[in-house]
Design an enzyme around this catalytic site. Structure first.
Site, PDB file in Angstrom:
ATOM      1  N   ASN A 145       0.869  -1.188   0.000  1.00 34.22           N
ATOM      2  CA  ASN A 145       0.000   0.000   0.000  1.00 34.22           C
ATOM      3  C   ASN A 145       0.901   1.232   0.000  1.00 34.22           C
ATOM      4  O   ASN A 145       1.440   1.613   1.038  1.00 34.22           O
ATOM      5  CB  ASN A 145      -0.902  -0.017   1.244  1.00 34.22           C
ATOM      6  CG  ASN A 145      -1.738   1.250   1.353  1.00 34.22           C
ATOM      7  OD1 ASN A 145      -1.899   1.975   0.369  1.00 34.22           O
ATOM      8  ND2 ASN A 145      -2.276   1.506   2.534  1.00 34.22           N
ATOM      9  N   TRP A 146       1.040   1.821  -1.172  1.00 28.70           N
ATOM     10  CA  TRP A 146       1.970   2.957  -1.311  1.00 28.70           C
ATOM     11  C   TRP A 146       1.412   4.253  -0.713  1.00 28.70           C
ATOM     12  O   TRP A 146       2.122   5.242  -0.640  1.00 28.70           O
ATOM     13  CB  TRP A 146       2.295   3.172  -2.786  1.00 28.70           C
ATOM     14  CG  TRP A 146       3.252   2.176  -3.363  1.00 28.70           C
ATOM     15  CD1 TRP A 146       3.799   1.086  -2.736  1.00 28.70           C
ATOM     16  CD2 TRP A 146       3.791   2.179  -4.683  1.00 28.70           C
ATOM     17  NE1 TRP A 146       4.633   0.416  -3.590  1.00 28.70           N
ATOM     18  CE2 TRP A 146       4.645   1.066  -4.796  1.00 28.70           C
ATOM     19  CE3 TRP A 146       3.624   3.006  -5.800  1.00 28.70           C
ATOM     20  CZ2 TRP A 146       5.341   0.776  -5.973  1.00 28.70           C
ATOM     21  CZ3 TRP A 146       4.320   2.717  -6.969  1.00 28.70           C
ATOM     22  CH2 TRP A 146       5.170   1.611  -7.061  1.00 28.70           C
ATOM     23  N   HIS A 177      -9.555   1.266   4.865  1.00 31.63           N
ATOM     24  CA  HIS A 177      -8.260   1.531   5.507  1.00 31.63           C
ATOM     25  C   HIS A 177      -8.461   2.518   6.656  1.00 31.63           C
ATOM     26  O   HIS A 177      -9.260   3.453   6.550  1.00 31.63           O
ATOM     27  CB  HIS A 177      -7.260   2.089   4.488  1.00 31.63           C
ATOM     28  CG  HIS A 177      -5.872   2.087   5.040  1.00 31.63           C
ATOM     29  ND1 HIS A 177      -5.412   3.084   5.871  1.00 31.63           N
ATOM     30  CD2 HIS A 177      -4.868   1.190   4.916  1.00 31.63           C
ATOM     31  CE1 HIS A 177      -4.165   2.798   6.233  1.00 31.63           C
ATOM     32  NE2 HIS A 177      -3.813   1.648   5.665  1.00 31.63           N
ATOM     33  N   GLU A 188      -5.666  -4.947  10.701  1.00 34.98           N
ATOM     34  CA  GLU A 188      -4.687  -3.889  10.923  1.00 34.98           C
ATOM     35  C   GLU A 188      -5.071  -3.098  12.179  1.00 34.98           C
ATOM     36  O   GLU A 188      -5.868  -2.144  12.087  1.00 34.98           O
ATOM     37  CB  GLU A 188      -4.672  -2.918   9.742  1.00 34.98           C
ATOM     38  CG  GLU A 188      -4.314  -3.557   8.429  1.00 34.98           C
ATOM     39  CD  GLU A 188      -3.651  -2.557   7.492  1.00 34.98           C
ATOM     40  OE1 GLU A 188      -2.554  -2.852   7.047  1.00 34.98           O
ATOM     41  OE2 GLU A 188      -4.228  -1.485   7.242  1.00 34.98           O
ATOM     42  N   GLY A 241       4.344   1.825   4.893  1.00 34.04           N
ATOM     43  CA  GLY A 241       5.570   2.618   4.798  1.00 34.04           C
ATOM     44  C   GLY A 241       6.742   1.881   4.149  1.00 34.04           C
ATOM     45  O   GLY A 241       7.417   2.432   3.263  1.00 34.04           O
TER      46      GLY A 241
END
Ligand code: PEP
Length: 258
Positions: free
Chosen positions: A9-10, A103, A172, A243
């Site tokens: 996930n950029w 997210h 997450e 990250g």
């Protein structure tokens, strides 16, 4: 054994396509050095503006059939006057096969409630893409299990067992995501406990059969130092890396742990 999923996930990185291409080329070279023995499927989720170019790169060289294109968000309507939004059919045309939804940065920074996540999730399925559905508690307090249960119930509300089976879930915990102050990774043991709980809610509420359970990944401060600890667990089907996925050396080091 099933291949593990590695989702990159950029977020809103990197700043230019030239930098994005460098990351992809570096990973492609690494895949080339592995030959046939890849134990993972890669899903790259670049920002919208790089989707088209990234999609072309992922169809070439060592990426072909090993790496897939994902988007970071979607709008819940397929057409309409919706300024700034990107629809499922648009993502389809760009070759996206996966879409991240729910997210925590969208849930908490942008105030997306479970109902919005649910509508987006349905749009992803309607457009024949695979949702990567993020869930996770904001704080690990005495109530976190109830919080997680309710979040899962509302996020997946109205879906059929078949639809849920098509999803990938990313557990997450928000406090573990590296961009949050004081973030620290969860331990594999406690992540597995939460993953069990998520699976139990799905089995209990939707009567999902064991063979139809969605894959569940872990995300939150994954680096080359801890990736193997998570990936090595049979209960964890992969990792979602934020990250560290835009640092090409670190990302390849993570892949080398699998
Ligand atoms: C994420 O953004 O989903 C994430 C897990 O980020 P990081 O790996 O940076 O903690």
């Amino acid at each position: 054994m099933d291949k593990k999923y590695i989702v990159a996930n950029w977020k809103m990185n990197p700043q230019t396509w030239a930098e994005a291409e460098q990351i992809l080329d570096f990973v492609d070279d690494y895949l080339g050095s592995l030959g046939e023995s890849k134990e993972f499927s890669l899903i790259f989720c670049p920002p919208f503006v790089f989707l088209e170019e990234a999609g072309k790169v992922l169809k070439t060289s060592h990426f072909e059939h090993e790496a897939f294109l994902g988007a970071q968000d979607i709008f819940w309507e397929d057409t309409g006057a919706d300024t700034g939004e990107i629809s499922g059919p648009m993502l389809n045309k760009l070759g996206a096969e996966y879409v991240i939804v729910g997210h925590s940065e969208r849930r908490w920074k942008l105030g997306e409630p479970d109902e919005t996540v649910n509508k987006k999730l349905k749009a992803i399925l309607r457009n024949a893409m695979v949702p990567i559905v993020c869930v996770g508690e904001r704080v690990r307090d005495g109530n976190f299990k109830e919080f997680l249960k309710e979040q899962v119930e509302k996020t997946f509300a109205g879906l059929t067992p078949d639809d849920i089976g098509k999803c990938i879930i990313a557990y997450e915990p928000v406090w573990a995501i590296s961009s949050n102050p004081g973030a620290r990774p969860d331990t594999p043991e406690s992540a597995i406990e939460s993953i069990h709980m998520i699976r139990e809610v799905l089995i209990g509420n939707w009567k999902l059969e064991i063979g139809n359970l969605p894959k569940v990944l872990y995300g939150g401060s994954v680096t080359s130092k801890n990736a193997a600890d998570f990936i090595g667990q049979k209960e964890i089907d992969g990792i979602l890396v934020g990250g560290a996925s835009v640092n090409k050396d670190e990302f390849v080091k993570i892949l080398s742990q699998i």
